[in-house]
Each structure stands twice: as C-alpha cells, then as structure tokens.
Design a protein around this motif. Structure first.
Motif, PDB file in Angstrom:
ATOM      1  N   THR A 153      -8.979  -1.880  -0.750  1.00  0.00           N
ATOM      2  CA  THR A 153      -7.588  -2.007  -1.189  1.00  0.00           C
ATOM      3  C   THR A 153      -7.052  -3.416  -0.984  1.00  0.00           C
ATOM      4  O   THR A 153      -7.594  -4.214  -0.236  1.00  0.00           O
ATOM      5  CB  THR A 153      -6.670  -1.034  -0.419  1.00  0.00           C
ATOM      6  OG1 THR A 153      -6.751  -1.321   0.970  1.00  0.00           O
ATOM      7  CG2 THR A 153      -7.042   0.416  -0.686  1.00  0.00           C
ATOM      8  N   THR A 154      -5.959  -3.678  -1.659  1.00  0.00           N
ATOM      9  CA  THR A 154      -5.167  -4.874  -1.429  1.00  0.00           C
ATOM     10  C   THR A 154      -3.718  -4.412  -1.308  1.00  0.00           C
ATOM     11  O   THR A 154      -3.345  -3.384  -1.867  1.00  0.00           O
ATOM     12  CB  THR A 154      -5.335  -5.906  -2.572  1.00  0.00           C
ATOM     13  OG1 THR A 154      -4.577  -7.080  -2.252  1.00  0.00           O
ATOM     14  CG2 THR A 154      -4.893  -5.363  -3.914  1.00  0.00           C
ATOM     15  N   ASN A 155      -2.931  -5.136  -0.559  1.00  0.00           N
ATOM     16  CA  ASN A 155      -1.530  -4.749  -0.408  1.00  0.00           C
ATOM     17  C   ASN A 155      -0.652  -5.977  -0.369  1.00  0.00           C
ATOM     18  O   ASN A 155      -1.124  -7.088  -0.140  1.00  0.00           O
ATOM     19  CB  ASN A 155      -1.334  -3.886   0.840  1.00  0.00           C
ATOM     20  CG  ASN A 155      -1.761  -4.603   2.088  1.00  0.00           C
ATOM     21  OD1 ASN A 155      -1.291  -5.691   2.376  1.00  0.00           O
ATOM     22  ND2 ASN A 155      -2.660  -4.017   2.851  1.00  0.00           N
TER      23      ASN A 155
ATOM     24  N   HIS B 204      -5.828  -0.239  -5.265  1.00  0.00           N
ATOM     25  CA  HIS B 204      -7.274  -0.289  -5.065  1.00  0.00           C
ATOM     26  C   HIS B 204      -7.859  -1.489  -5.781  1.00  0.00           C
ATOM     27  O   HIS B 204      -7.403  -1.871  -6.858  1.00  0.00           O
ATOM     28  CB  HIS B 204      -7.928   0.995  -5.569  1.00  0.00           C
ATOM     29  CG  HIS B 204      -7.626   2.168  -4.694  1.00  0.00           C
ATOM     30  ND1 HIS B 204      -8.307   2.412  -3.524  1.00  0.00           N
ATOM     31  CD2 HIS B 204      -6.694   3.138  -4.792  1.00  0.00           C
ATOM     32  CE1 HIS B 204      -7.816   3.491  -2.949  1.00  0.00           C
ATOM     33  NE2 HIS B 204      -6.831   3.951  -3.699  1.00  0.00           N
TER      34      HIS B 204
ATOM     35  N   SER C 116      -2.523   1.223  -9.412  1.00  0.00           N
ATOM     36  CA  SER C 116      -2.148   1.822  -8.130  1.00  0.00           C
ATOM     37  C   SER C 116      -1.977   3.328  -8.313  1.00  0.00           C
ATOM     38  O   SER C 116      -1.835   3.828  -9.433  1.00  0.00           O
ATOM     39  CB  SER C 116      -0.861   1.194  -7.602  1.00  0.00           C
ATOM     40  OG  SER C 116       0.209   1.461  -8.489  1.00  0.00           O
TER      41      SER C 116
ATOM     42  N   SER D  41      -8.989  -5.816   1.599  1.00  0.00           N
ATOM     43  CA  SER D  41     -10.092  -5.252   2.392  1.00  0.00           C
ATOM     44  C   SER D  41     -11.238  -6.246   2.465  1.00  0.00           C
ATOM     45  O   SER D  41     -11.335  -7.167   1.661  1.00  0.00           O
ATOM     46  CB  SER D  41     -10.611  -3.968   1.750  1.00  0.00           C
ATOM     47  OG  SER D  41      -9.643  -2.965   1.792  1.00  0.00           O
TER      48      SER D  41
ATOM     49  N   TYR E 131       6.515  -1.795   0.391  1.00  0.00           N
ATOM     50  CA  TYR E 131       5.126  -2.064   0.740  1.00  0.00           C
ATOM     51  C   TYR E 131       4.247  -1.416  -0.333  1.00  0.00           C
ATOM     52  O   TYR E 131       4.339  -0.220  -0.581  1.00  0.00           O
ATOM     53  CB  TYR E 131       4.821  -1.481   2.117  1.00  0.00           C
ATOM     54  CG  TYR E 131       3.428  -1.743   2.605  1.00  0.00           C
ATOM     55  CD1 TYR E 131       3.086  -2.982   3.127  1.00  0.00           C
ATOM     56  CD2 TYR E 131       2.461  -0.752   2.551  1.00  0.00           C
ATOM     57  CE1 TYR E 131       1.806  -3.221   3.593  1.00  0.00           C
ATOM     58  CE2 TYR E 131       1.171  -0.990   3.019  1.00  0.00           C
ATOM     59  CZ  TYR E 131       0.857  -2.231   3.532  1.00  0.00           C
ATOM     60  OH  TYR E 131      -0.401  -2.468   3.991  1.00  0.00           O
TER      61      TYR E 131
ATOM     62  N   THR F 134       0.376  -0.806  -2.172  1.00  0.00           N
ATOM     63  CA  THR F 134      -1.072  -0.810  -2.006  1.00  0.00           C
ATOM     64  C   THR F 134      -1.717  -0.472  -3.338  1.00  0.00           C
ATOM     65  O   THR F 134      -1.272   0.434  -4.033  1.00  0.00           O
ATOM     66  CB  THR F 134      -1.519   0.223  -0.956  1.00  0.00           C
ATOM     67  OG1 THR F 134      -0.948  -0.134   0.306  1.00  0.00           O
ATOM     68  CG2 THR F 134      -3.024   0.252  -0.816  1.00  0.00           C
TER      69      THR F 134
ATOM     70  N   GLY G  78       0.286 -10.474   1.417  1.00  0.00           N
ATOM     71  CA  GLY G  78      -0.469  -9.274   1.736  1.00  0.00           C
ATOM     72  C   GLY G  78      -1.856  -9.506   2.288  1.00  0.00           C
ATOM     73  O   GLY G  78      -2.147 -10.529   2.884  1.00  0.00           O
TER      74      GLY G  78
END
Length: 174
Positions: free
Chosen positions: A122-124, A135, A15, A72, A131, A133, A69
């Motif tokens: 991205t993923t979160n 890549h 991240s 993308s 929160y 996030t 979460g």
C-alpha cells in the motif's frame, strides 16, 4: 530523477473506496560503491488522483497542503537464503508536477535475485484531515549481481587521532 535508471511502465490501482487512484512506476539501478560493493537502488514514483463522475483530478502532496505519506517496502529473494524485506525511505522528493518519489537500497553479494513489491502493498497520504490508503500495483523483476566485494572487505575507518588533552569540551574540575 536519475536518467540512467531503468523504469517500469506506469500502472494504476484504485483505492477501496473507488475515489482515489494511485499511479506508480518503479525505477531500478545497480551501482558499485567506491570499495566494490554492489548496491540495488529502487525508486517508487507515485502520482495520486481523486476521481469523481469519471473525472480525475491530481491530488498535490505539496508542503502545507498535505503530507506525502508512505509506501510499503519490497522484498529481495535469492536461492538458499531467507528473504529480506527492505523499506522504502521517506519521500526523497516532492516534484512540482505533483509526483512523489520513495527510495530504498540494499547491498548485495554475487548471485541471482528477485525483487518484488507484493500484492497487498500500500501507499498512503494525508490531504487536510483525511487519511487515504491505496494499493500499489505488484511489481517483480529478476537480476544478477556479479563482482560484488564481500561485506567483510569494507575498508576500516581511519583513526581520528583524538587526543583527550586537546578536547576543548573536556569538563573542567574547578
């Protein structure tokens, strides 16, 4: 997890804050629907870690501890047609070993295709009130679809035989 799915190797991304690691792999399978249409099914499996002083600790996205979460989407590219973006659905499963699986699918005509999870995807997820996030590693693969039934060949649904006089919920006029 589906056993006949082809999986990529695990890949990692750090991240932007340098504290979280997202470890992912993508599973790919081409299925044929009952009526002959080909479907590309993709799964994205994600493990997340918190890193402090060189030590990784898994961040468990279990129910009540955090929210699993989002991830993308991916794009499908073929010659002569506009690219199509397909979203990953909500997590399909939260596993006991702390992995999260996202899924997406698309029906396809015959042809040569490239499926791609682009740079910058991205993923979160949420842990407590934080929160986070990260890549996703870029993935790309090519494949060919042969023998797919055209979209217009989809069988029509059978008539239900609805009779308005037999409707128990029909409003009465009394």
């Amino acid at each position: 997890m589906t056993e006949d799915m082809d999986w990529t190797d695990w890949a990692e991304r750090l991240s932007e804050d340098g504290q979280r690691i997202s470890r992912t792999r993508m599973g790919v399978r081409i299925d044929t629907e009952d009526w002959g249409r080909k479907v590309l099914r993709l799964r994205l499996e994600r493990l997340t870690y918190h890193q402090a002083d060189g030590v990784r600790r898994i961040e468990a996205p279990r129910i009540f501890q955090s929210q699993a979460g989002h991830a993308s989407g991916f794009e499908i590219i073929t010659q002569g047609k506009p690219r199509r973006v397909v979203s990953f659905g909500p997590p399909g499963r939260i596993r006991l070993d702390d992995g999260v699986e996202f899924f997406g699918y698309i029906e396809l005509d015959d042809g040569d295709y490239t499926a791609r999870l682009e740079e910058g995807a991205t993923t979160n997820w949420t842990i407590g009130r934080e929160y986070i996030t990260a890549h996703l590693p870029p993935y790309q693969f090519t494949f060919t679809i042969e023998g797919s039934a055209p979209q217009s060949a989809r069988p029509r649904p059978e008539p239900s035989g609805y009779d308005p006089d037999d409707d128990p919920y029909r409003p009465s006029l009394w």
